[in-house]
Design an enzyme around this catalytic site. Structure first.
Site, PDB file in Angstrom:
ATOM      1  N   SER A 145       0.843  -1.190   0.000  1.00  0.00           N
ATOM      2  CA  SER A 145       0.000   0.000   0.000  1.00  0.00           C
ATOM      3  C   SER A 145       0.880   1.243   0.000  1.00  0.00           C
ATOM      4  CB  SER A 145      -0.891   0.013   1.250  1.00  0.00           C
ATOM      5  OG  SER A 145      -1.619   1.225   1.350  1.00  0.00           O
ATOM      6  N   ASN A 189      -0.974   4.109   0.998  1.00  0.00           N
ATOM      7  CA  ASN A 189      -1.897   4.939   1.757  1.00  0.00           C
ATOM      8  C   ASN A 189      -1.304   5.188   3.144  1.00  0.00           C
ATOM      9  OD1 ASN A 189      -4.048   5.742   3.552  1.00  0.00           O
ATOM     10  ND2 ASN A 189      -5.514   5.029   2.021  1.00  0.00           N
ATOM     11  N   ALA A 190      -0.817   6.401   3.360  1.00  0.00           N
ATOM     12  CA  ALA A 190      -0.115   6.727   4.610  1.00  0.00           C
ATOM     13  C   ALA A 190      -0.975   6.490   5.848  1.00  0.00           C
ATOM     14  CB  ALA A 190       0.360   8.176   4.571  1.00  0.00           C
ATOM     15  N   LYS A 205      -3.532   4.409   6.182  1.00  0.00           N
ATOM     16  CA  LYS A 205      -3.754   2.979   6.379  1.00  0.00           C
ATOM     17  C   LYS A 205      -2.493   2.299   6.917  1.00  0.00           C
ATOM     18  CE  LYS A 205      -6.212   0.547   3.397  1.00  0.00           C
ATOM     19  NZ  LYS A 205      -6.615  -0.272   2.216  1.00  0.00           N
ATOM     20  N   ASP A 244      -7.460  -6.032   1.773  1.00  0.00           N
ATOM     21  CA  ASP A 244      -8.577  -5.486   1.016  1.00  0.00           C
ATOM     22  C   ASP A 244      -9.761  -5.454   1.965  1.00  0.00           C
ATOM     23  OD1 ASP A 244      -9.525  -4.359  -1.383  1.00  0.00           O
ATOM     24  OD2 ASP A 244     -10.628  -6.186  -1.844  1.00  0.00           O
ATOM     25  N   PHE A 248     -12.750   7.697   8.351  1.00  0.00           N
ATOM     26  CA  PHE A 248     -12.694   7.985   6.927  1.00  0.00           C
ATOM     27  C   PHE A 248     -13.644   7.042   6.203  1.00  0.00           C
ATOM     28  CE2 PHE A 248      -9.274   5.133   8.208  1.00  0.00           C
ATOM     29  CZ  PHE A 248      -9.431   4.053   7.356  1.00  0.00           C
ATOM     30  N   ASP A 289     -17.312   5.560   7.427  1.00  0.00           N
ATOM     31  CA  ASP A 289     -17.428   5.625   8.890  1.00  0.00           C
ATOM     32  C   ASP A 289     -18.579   6.506   9.387  1.00  0.00           C
ATOM     33  OD1 ASP A 289     -15.318   3.903   9.033  1.00  0.00           O
ATOM     34  OD2 ASP A 289     -13.907   5.312   9.945  1.00  0.00           O
ATOM     35  N   LYS A 320     -12.195   2.786  18.113  1.00  0.00           N
ATOM     36  CA  LYS A 320     -12.459   2.100  16.848  1.00  0.00           C
ATOM     37  C   LYS A 320     -11.489   0.933  16.638  1.00  0.00           C
ATOM     38  CE  LYS A 320     -12.293   2.768  11.837  1.00  0.00           C
ATOM     39  NZ  LYS A 320     -11.966   3.703  10.744  1.00  0.00           N
TER      40      LYS A 320
END
Length: 207
Positions: A10, A12-13, A15, A76, A162, A165, A185
């Site tokens: 990934s 995505n920082a 994530k 995923d 995000f 949510d 969470k």
């Protein structure tokens, strides 16, 4: 404390940061240092053409492993709404996209809410799902998953998180995911559950 470098398929920082925390909080004598695909110089496009979360996670992990030879995992995840027969599912990140155009979280949510506009509360059940597939070497791999049940609200509530949510209501806390703190969470989310299972499995390969 011993640190082991593992590649997360990934870039995505947010994530990567979240997954790094979720995995390491379940480890004691070891610490994993997650590297992004950028960190290892992987620039190939990965076509996620699987039909399940598990297949897409595996496609990512295998693609990066083949280039780097390092322990690598892909994930995923997405939202599955029962009334919509599991949609948006594996298409959660591009549910409102047209002709491949990137769209905002707001647009994704608006499409979802419009499709559930006249659906009664008792039929708005849904769950978040996450699959993590890890490749250790050419002969060894494993897959784990996590799930979190809830309902789809009629409007957005909350400012945290995000994706979907703000409209995913979690009954035990009587809040949407976007109303929960990051710590709250992480304890119950689909990704948190999957990361806990991942931590239990990965330790045997990093000792």
């Amino acid at each position: 404390m011993q640190k082991t470098k593992i590649v997360f398929a990934s870039n995505n920082a947010n994530k990567i940061k979240e997954m790094n925390y979720l995995i390491n909080k379940n480890l004691s004598k070891f610490e994993i240092n997650l590297l992004s695909v950028n960190d290892v110089g992987f620039t190939d496009e990965i076509i996620e053409n699987g039909t399940t979360f598990e297949e897409n996670a595996a496609i990512k992990a295998r693609a990066v492993f083949e280039k780097t030879g390092m322990i690598c995992f892909g994930d995923d995840s997405g939202l599955c709404v029962d009334y919509l027969n599991g949609a948006p599912g594996i298409y959660s990140s591009r549910y409102a996209s047209v002709a491949g155009k990137k769209v905002s979280n707001h647009e994704q949510i608006e499409k979802l809410l419009s499709e559930l506009k006249n659906v009664p509360d008792d039929k708005r059940t849904a769950h978040f799902y996450c699959a993590i597939y890890c490749v250790i070497n050419k002969n060894t791999s494993f897959c784990v998953s996590g799930k979190c049940e809830g309902f789809i609200m009629r409007e957005k509530t909350g400012e945290n998180g995000f994706g979907y949510d703000p409209v995913f209501y979690y009954p035990p806390e009587k809040k949407t995911f976007a109303q929960l703190s990051e710590t709250e969470k992480n304890k119950i989310s689909h990704r948190g559950v999957a990361a806990e299972q991942f931590a239990k499995k990965i330790v045997k390969y990093i000792i």
